[in-house]
Scaffold this motif. Structure first.
Motif, short mmCIF file in Angstrom:
data_model
loop_
_atom_site.label_atom_id
_atom_site.label_comp_id
_atom_site.label_asym_id
_atom_site.label_seq_id
_atom_site.Cartn_x
_atom_site.Cartn_y
_atom_site.Cartn_z
N MET A 136 0.93 -1.19 -0.66
CA MET A 136 -0.32 -0.32 -0.14
C MET A 136 0.98 1.10 0.16
N LEU A 137 1.71 1.14 0.76
CA LEU A 137 2.81 2.45 1.30
C LEU A 137 3.64 2.73 -1.02
N ARG A 138 3.97 1.23 -1.06
CA ARG A 138 4.69 1.86 -2.07
C ARG A 138 3.93 1.97 -3.25
N ALA A 139 2.52 1.61 -3.21
CA ALA A 139 1.46 2.22 -4.39
C ALA A 139 1.81 3.97 -4.61
N ARG A 140 1.74 3.53 -3.25
CA ARG A 140 2.08 5.79 -3.10
C ARG A 140 3.04 6.25 -3.30
N GLY A 141 4.45 5.47 -3.23
CA GLY A 141 5.79 6.06 -3.86
C GLY A 141 6.28 6.23 -2.35
N ILE A 142 5.89 5.52 -0.92
CA ILE A 142 6.40 5.92 0.03
C ILE A 142 7.56 4.22 0.04
N GLU A 158 -4.48 0.55 6.60
CA GLU A 158 -4.48 1.64 6.01
C GLU A 158 -4.22 3.10 7.00
N LEU A 214 -1.33 5.41 6.69
CA LEU A 214 -1.58 6.50 5.26
C LEU A 214 -2.03 7.48 6.32
N ASP A 267 -3.49 10.92 3.97
CA ASP A 267 -4.61 9.85 2.91
C ASP A 267 -5.04 9.54 3.65
#
Length: 122
Positions: A24-30, A113, A116, A121
């Protein structure tokens, strides 16, 4: 915009909760730095800081299903914060995970979640 590298403390790299949280984090560039708390245990002072950053009591960051929880009698409601922090520092498997620290804030990723919320987010 580059995001400051947070630190994700975890107990086990194959933990299903960790995998979901990382995806989930990597999908947001984190892309957090991973620290295995069983290989690099947190000190009581570090845990005290993290607990303060979460705004929750230490008891909420305890893994109550661990055998050491029962063996150490940590279900005793009269135990104070320092006793719980000392137990978690001595027995890193007791620290709930995944736990993400970003700047001066920290959040327990249950459910994933929640992580985020550190980035605006959630």
């Amino acid at each position: 915009m580059a995001v400051e590298r947070p630190m994700l403390f975890h107990n086990n790299a194959t933990c299903s909760k960790l995998g979901a949280a990382l995806a989930m984090l990597r999908a947001r560039g984190i892309d957090p730095e991973l620290v295995d708390i069983t290989a690099t245990p947190l000190t009581a002072a570090e845990l005290r800081d993290i607990v303060a950053m979460t705004g929750r009591p230490a008891r909420e960051l305890l893994r109550i299903g661990e055998p050491s929880y029962k063996a150490l009698g940590l279900g005793d409601a009269s135990l104070g914060e320092e006793a719980l922090l000392d137990a978690m520092a001595s027995h890193p498997e007791l620290v709930e995970r995944p736990l993400l620290v970003h700047g001066r804030r920290a959040v327990l990723g249950r459910p994933p979640e929640r992580l985020l919320s550190l980035f605006g987010d959630a």
